[in-house]
Each structure stands twice: as C-alpha cells, then as structure tokens.
Scaffold this active site. Sequence first.
Site, PDB file in Angstrom:
ATOM      1  N   HIS A   1       6.375  30.147  82.054  1.00  0.00           N
ATOM      2  CA  HIS A   1       7.635  29.408  81.867  1.00  0.00           C
ATOM      3  C   HIS A   1       8.813  30.281  81.427  1.00  0.00           C
ATOM      4  CE1 HIS A   1       6.673  29.718  77.620  1.00  0.00           C
ATOM      5  NE2 HIS A   1       7.897  29.285  77.352  1.00  0.00           N
TER       6      HIS A   1
ATOM      7  N   HIS B   1      14.339  31.277  80.737  1.00  0.00           N
ATOM      8  CA  HIS B   1      13.407  30.255  80.238  1.00  0.00           C
ATOM      9  C   HIS B   1      13.454  29.051  81.179  1.00  0.00           C
ATOM     10  CE1 HIS B   1      11.562  27.270  77.628  1.00  0.00           C
ATOM     11  NE2 HIS B   1      11.147  28.269  76.871  1.00  0.00           N
TER      12      HIS B   1
END
Length: 166
Positions: free
Chosen positions: A73, A88
């Site tokens: 992620h 992110h």
Amino acid sequence: MGLFDFLKKKDTAADNKGMIGSPLKGEVVELSQVNDPTFSSGILGSGVAVIPADGKICAPADGTVNLIFPTGHAVAMTTTDGVELLVHFGLDTVKLEGKHFNIVGTVGAAVKKGDLLVEADVEAIKAEGYDVITPVLVSNTDAFASVEGFTGKEVNVGDEIIKVTK
C-alpha cells in the site's frame, strides 16, 4: 548535435531538476482534500494527492526504492536529487494486509521515473469500502526552500505534479 543544441538540452535538463512526476494516472488535488489528518495536515510532509484512474503505481522520479511495505500500500524512495518521497495508496489500505496489491518493484533498486513498482486493483479496493486517494509526499520538506504542488488537473504517470526548490 552542435554546441548550441548541447547547451539547449543541458538547460532543459536543469529546468527539470527538482520536478516530481505523478506515480499514477488520475486527478491531482490539494493535500487538504485527503480525509485523514495525518496526511492533510502535512505532518508527514508537503505534497499533493492523486485520485487514481488506475492502479499502476510507478516511480515518480529517478532514484532508489527505500521501502515497499509488505502490504504493497505504500512506497518510500529517495530521488537522485535527494528528495525523500512517500506514495501512500489509499486510506487505511494497510488493513487489507496486501489483498488487491501486487508488488513489482524491489527494495534497494535503482529506478527510473515511470518504472512500475506496485499494481493495485482499484475497483476491488473501492468495493471493500476504502478511499483510494493517494497522497504523494516530500517527507524531507524541511530540507528544501519550497515544495509546490500542481493541482486541479488530470495527469498521466510521470506528468509533473510537485516542484522542489533547494
């Protein structure tokens, strides 16, 4: 290539110094639009966010991959200009524990702007109820005179979204 062409090319390269490209195809928005104060307040650094049109997460500049979270992620890297970046993908997507993410890049690898690092299944992540807005942060903001984001536009991978000035 003549001398004039060489100088002209050199000047162009100097103008692009400190430019950070988009790691994703999508719409660039202000960091304040991220529904998470950790990102929107700038605690982790200045930058922008991208609302992704697809899940191909690429290197936003030439540099070295410092970290790819095992969940896929998030990616941290340092550019050849010394800019420390954090990409992110989504909010709270760490809770997916890697589901819907495919890590392609390698930690410690030298990368070129546009190299594929992670693939995310955007629709599957949305279907699980997660916001896919993707903050792109300069985590060593204090090392620079300014960090300027270019928002309110649609971008492809590599299109300039942040300018860092020493």
